[in-house]
Write a protein that holds these residues in place. Structure first.
Motif, PDB file in Angstrom:
ATOM      1  N   ASN A  81      78.718  -4.012  10.556  1.00  0.00           N
ATOM      2  CA  ASN A  81      77.325  -4.388  10.697  1.00  0.00           C
ATOM      3  C   ASN A  81      76.580  -3.977   9.442  1.00  0.00           C
ATOM      4  OD1 ASN A  81      74.530  -4.509  11.414  1.00  0.00           O
ATOM      5  ND2 ASN A  81      75.143  -4.538  13.567  1.00  0.00           N
ATOM      6  N   ILE A  82      76.136  -4.961   8.672  1.00  0.00           N
ATOM      7  CA  ILE A  82      75.408  -4.704   7.430  1.00  0.00           C
ATOM      8  C   ILE A  82      73.962  -5.149   7.614  1.00  0.00           C
ATOM      9  CG2 ILE A  82      75.303  -5.133   4.954  1.00  0.00           C
ATOM     10  CD1 ILE A  82      77.804  -3.659   5.859  1.00  0.00           C
ATOM     11  N   ASN A  83      73.084  -4.180   7.770  1.00  0.00           N
ATOM     12  CA  ASN A  83      71.660  -4.463   7.960  1.00  0.00           C
ATOM     13  C   ASN A  83      71.435  -5.495   9.064  1.00  0.00           C
ATOM     14  OD1 ASN A  83      71.061  -2.666   5.944  1.00  0.00           O
ATOM     15  ND2 ASN A  83      70.683  -4.200   4.373  1.00  0.00           N
ATOM     16  N   GLY A  84      72.147  -5.327  10.148  1.00  0.00           N
ATOM     17  CA  GLY A  84      71.954  -6.207  11.290  1.00  0.00           C
ATOM     18  C   GLY A  84      72.784  -7.470  11.267  1.00  0.00           C
ATOM     19  N   VAL A  85      73.548  -7.686  10.198  1.00  0.00           N
ATOM     20  CA  VAL A  85      74.387  -8.881  10.088  1.00  0.00           C
ATOM     21  C   VAL A  85      75.848  -8.470  10.216  1.00  0.00           C
ATOM     22  CG1 VAL A  85      75.056 -10.835   8.646  1.00  0.00           C
ATOM     23  CG2 VAL A  85      72.696  -9.987   8.592  1.00  0.00           C
ATOM     24  N   LYS A  86      76.573  -9.079  11.154  1.00  0.00           N
ATOM     25  CA  LYS A  86      77.985  -8.768  11.322  1.00  0.00           C
ATOM     26  C   LYS A  86      78.829  -9.618  10.375  1.00  0.00           C
ATOM     27  CE  LYS A  86      77.910  -7.158  16.106  1.00  0.00           C
ATOM     28  NZ  LYS A  86      78.465  -7.345  17.475  1.00  0.00           N
ATOM     29  N   VAL A  87      79.661  -8.961   9.602  1.00  0.00           N
ATOM     30  CA  VAL A  87      80.543  -9.654   8.670  1.00  0.00           C
ATOM     31  C   VAL A  87      81.953  -9.094   8.816  1.00  0.00           C
ATOM     32  CG1 VAL A  87      78.679 -10.112   7.025  1.00  0.00           C
ATOM     33  CG2 VAL A  87      80.043  -8.038   6.783  1.00  0.00           C
ATOM     34  N   ASP A  88      82.942  -9.871   8.423  1.00  0.00           N
ATOM     35  CA  ASP A  88      84.328  -9.426   8.503  1.00  0.00           C
ATOM     36  C   ASP A  88      84.599  -8.329   7.489  1.00  0.00           C
ATOM     37  OD1 ASP A  88      84.904 -11.307  10.457  1.00  0.00           O
ATOM     38  OD2 ASP A  88      85.502 -12.829   9.007  1.00  0.00           O
ATOM     39  N   ASP A  89      85.431  -7.376   7.846  1.00  0.00           N
ATOM     40  CA  ASP A  89      85.783  -6.326   6.897  1.00  0.00           C
ATOM     41  C   ASP A  89      87.031  -6.694   6.098  1.00  0.00           C
ATOM     42  OD1 ASP A  89      87.639  -6.087   8.933  1.00  0.00           O
ATOM     43  OD2 ASP A  89      87.743  -3.902   8.794  1.00  0.00           O
ATOM     44  N   VAL A  90      87.733  -7.766   6.492  1.00  0.00           N
ATOM     45  CA  VAL A  90      88.894  -8.280   5.773  1.00  0.00           C
ATOM     46  C   VAL A  90      88.713  -9.784   5.614  1.00  0.00           C
ATOM     47  CG1 VAL A  90      91.410  -8.590   5.802  1.00  0.00           C
ATOM     48  CG2 VAL A  90      90.403  -6.469   6.660  1.00  0.00           C
ATOM     49  N   ALA A  91      89.122 -10.327   4.471  1.00  0.00           N
ATOM     50  CA  ALA A  91      88.933 -11.744   4.189  1.00  0.00           C
ATOM     51  C   ALA A  91      89.727 -12.608   5.164  1.00  0.00           C
ATOM     52  CB  ALA A  91      89.362 -12.043   2.749  1.00  0.00           C
ATOM     53  N   ARG A  92      88.997 -13.388   5.980  1.00  0.00           N
ATOM     54  CA  ARG A  92      89.642 -14.275   6.950  1.00  0.00           C
ATOM     55  C   ARG A  92      88.977 -15.642   7.002  1.00  0.00           C
ATOM     56  NH1 ARG A  92      89.547  -9.244   9.547  1.00  0.00           N
ATOM     57  NH2 ARG A  92      91.600  -8.385  10.050  1.00  0.00           N
ATOM     58  N   GLY A  93      88.131 -15.932   6.053  1.00  0.00           N
ATOM     59  CA  GLY A  93      87.548 -17.266   5.988  1.00  0.00           C
ATOM     60  C   GLY A  93      86.062 -17.326   6.222  1.00  0.00           C
ATOM     61  N   GLY A  94      85.458 -16.229   6.654  1.00  0.00           N
ATOM     62  CA  GLY A  94      84.019 -16.234   6.910  1.00  0.00           C
ATOM     63  C   GLY A  94      83.288 -15.260   6.009  1.00  0.00           C
ATOM     64  N   GLN A  95      82.066 -14.886   6.419  1.00  0.00           N
ATOM     65  CA  GLN A  95      81.319 -13.889   5.662  1.00  0.00           C
ATOM     66  C   GLN A  95      82.112 -12.583   5.645  1.00  0.00           C
ATOM     67  OE1 GLN A  95      77.254 -13.988   7.462  1.00  0.00           O
ATOM     68  NE2 GLN A  95      76.633 -14.299   5.343  1.00  0.00           N
ATOM     69  N   THR A  96      82.300 -12.039   4.450  1.00  0.00           N
ATOM     70  CA  THR A  96      83.189 -10.884   4.275  1.00  0.00           C
ATOM     71  C   THR A  96      82.464  -9.775   3.530  1.00  0.00           C
ATOM     72  OG1 THR A  96      85.028 -12.448   4.101  1.00  0.00           O
ATOM     73  CG2 THR A  96      85.470 -10.167   3.465  1.00  0.00           C
ATOM     74  N   TYR A  97      82.640  -8.565   4.033  1.00  0.00           N
ATOM     75  CA  TYR A  97      82.003  -7.398   3.405  1.00  0.00           C
ATOM     76  C   TYR A  97      82.534  -7.177   1.997  1.00  0.00           C
ATOM     77  CZ  TYR A  97      80.894  -2.498   2.439  1.00  0.00           C
ATOM     78  OH  TYR A  97      80.459  -1.338   1.860  1.00  0.00           O
ATOM     79  N   ALA A  98      81.624  -7.055   1.048  1.00  0.00           N
ATOM     80  CA  ALA A  98      81.964  -6.771  -0.346  1.00  0.00           C
ATOM     81  C   ALA A  98      81.487  -5.368  -0.688  1.00  0.00           C
ATOM     82  CB  ALA A  98      81.328  -7.796  -1.283  1.00  0.00           C
ATOM     83  N   LYS A  99      82.409  -4.517  -1.031  1.00  0.00           N
ATOM     84  CA  LYS A  99      82.107  -3.125  -1.342  1.00  0.00           C
ATOM     85  C   LYS A  99      81.813  -2.974  -2.831  1.00  0.00           C
ATOM     86  CE  LYS A  99      84.280   1.465  -1.496  1.00  0.00           C
ATOM     87  NZ  LYS A  99      85.553   2.193  -1.288  1.00  0.00           N
ATOM     88  N   ALA A 100      80.735  -2.267  -3.153  1.00  0.00           N
ATOM     89  CA  ALA A 100      80.406  -1.999  -4.555  1.00  0.00           C
ATOM     90  C   ALA A 100      81.323  -0.905  -5.084  1.00  0.00           C
ATOM     91  CB  ALA A 100      78.950  -1.582  -4.694  1.00  0.00           C
TER      92      ALA A 100
END
Length: 421
Positions: A81-100
């Protein structure tokens, strides 16, 4: 008579309707169809935009339609959960968490050849750093390199060619803390895959002194490979993984295509291959048996299109696959096996290959490509922490045993990573 007149009127009306329908489908529909607008909707709709570029050398262009095999799949996904938006933690084709990974502007970002260590230049500090096992930056040297203009790393990451605004250049060894000054005439300097040699173009006012050449990594024992004459702009220093090829020479084959000739270290007579388009950019596969390249043409509305082609021995030029992805080869990379990854703009205005700045503010999707079959699929839509900014990806790097994809971001200069596994 009255009935006959009514039948004639009805027949005339039906004829007008039929003609109207025919005119719409033959002439009008294609003009208003979204598929023919001057837009590149890479990845979102997976359209076959450029119709496929034909190829030469008698090979078959599969012209595969790019499909997103991950679309709609949402099975056992782990999300954050990133600022209220759920994103995938592993690349699977959708919105994916990008770590700085590097949270400030970084330049000359590179992974060591084993994919284990990320190194970069901090322009604000004028220093070189690496990330340790905990992801913390560590100085590679306490020496300051102010206003470094261009930096080229050795594959092992223990040396770098550093160029400065006054055209001076050095090779710096981060292990021994020693440096060697290179002649200002040396241009496009690149380390060999083993890091023990330099390939370069010697640029001179005297035509007889213009050469493609190699030297040891300390600039000793210069060996002349091929005279350049007036062709320096057509030669790219681009070592093959086995070091047999030093550079790629491109020349016009006809009005719409190029001939690409590999130049060998020992004057080998390598087979050339033709590409239909201009603006050739190419990267070698890890085994040196393929080149992933981009070209543009009027068929692609002067936007770059990605291909892969055989580039070894007598098969050079065979199996040219048009991947139907409009992006640059410089935004692609290979993993250690038979897959490539490309950052593909979701929108490319017509003529972006001629003016890349046109694509400077558009979101990129990340594609995974099976370079043997040409099948490509979206694996990630990188998501920012506040999910409102765009990711404009410059370069990609696969590391950590093909489990992490690093990328540099154009708008911030930062380095991010997404998990592949």
């Amino acid at each position: 008579m009255q009935n006959k007149r009514i039948l004639l009127i009805i027949g005339f009306v039906l004829l007008v309707i039929v003609l109207g329908v025919l005119i719409y489908f033959v002439f009008i529909r294609d003009l208003v169809s979204p598929g023919n607008t001057n837009e590149n909707i890479n990845g979102v709709t997976n359209q076959n935009i450029n119709g496929g570029l034909p190829i030469t050398n008698g090979t078959v262009n599969v012209n595969r339609v790019v499909t997103n095999v991950n679309q709609g799949v949402n099975i056992n996904r782990q999300q954050v959960n990133i600022n209220g938006v759920k994103v995938d933690d592993v690349a699977r084709g959708g919105q994916t968490y990008a770590k700085a990974e590097v949270d400030q502007k970084a330049e000359a970002v590179s992974l060591t050849s084993d994919g284990a260590t990320l190194r970069y230049y901090d322009p604000a500090q004028g220093k070189f750093y690496k990330l340790d096992s905990l992801g913390k930056p560590q100085e590679l040297s306490d020496k300051i390199f102010p206003e470094a203009k261009k930096i080229t790393w050795s594959p092992k990451g223990n040396k770098a060619v550093v160029s400065f605004p006054d055209q001076s250049k050095i090779v710096y060894d981060f292990d021994s803390k020693q440096q060697v000054t290179l002649p200002k005439e040396w241009d496009s300097v690149q380390f060999s895959p083993a890091g023990d040699q330099l390939g370069f173009l010697n640029i001179s006012d005297q035509e007889s002194a213009r050469w493609l050449a190699v030297s040891n990594a300390d600039a000793s024992e210069v060996k002349l490979i091929e005279p350049l004459g007036d062709n320096a702009s057509k030669v790219d220093v681009n070592w093959s993984p086995n070091s047999q090829v030093v550079a790629l020479f491109r020349d016009s084959a006809n009005a719409s295509g190029l001939t690409i000739l590999p130049i060998g270290l020992n004057q080998e007579n390598f087979k050339s291959f033709d590409v239909l388009g201009r603006g050739f950019q190419g990267i070698w596969s890890p085994k040196g048996d393929q080149i992933l390249y981009s070209v543009y043409s009027d068929d692609s509305r002067y936007n770059p299109v990605i291909h892969v082609v055989d580039a070894s021995g007598d098969t050079t030029g065979n199996n040219d696959l048009n991947l139907q992805l409009q992006t640059w080869a410089s935004k692609c990379t290979y993993d250690s096996g038979s897959f490539a990854y490309c950052a593909v703009p979701q929108y490319l205005p017509t003529g972006s290959a001629l003016e890349p700045a046109l694509a400077g503010y558009t979101n990129d999707s990340v594609y995974k490509i099976d370079v043997n079959t040409g099948i490509a699929s979206v694996i990630a839509l990188p998501s920012y922490l506040n999910s409102q900014k765009n990711y404009v990806i410059n370069e990609l790097f696969v590391g950590q045993n093909d489990s992490i994809l690093y990328f540099t971001e154009n708008l911030t200069g930062k380095v991010f990573s997404i998990k592949l596994k």
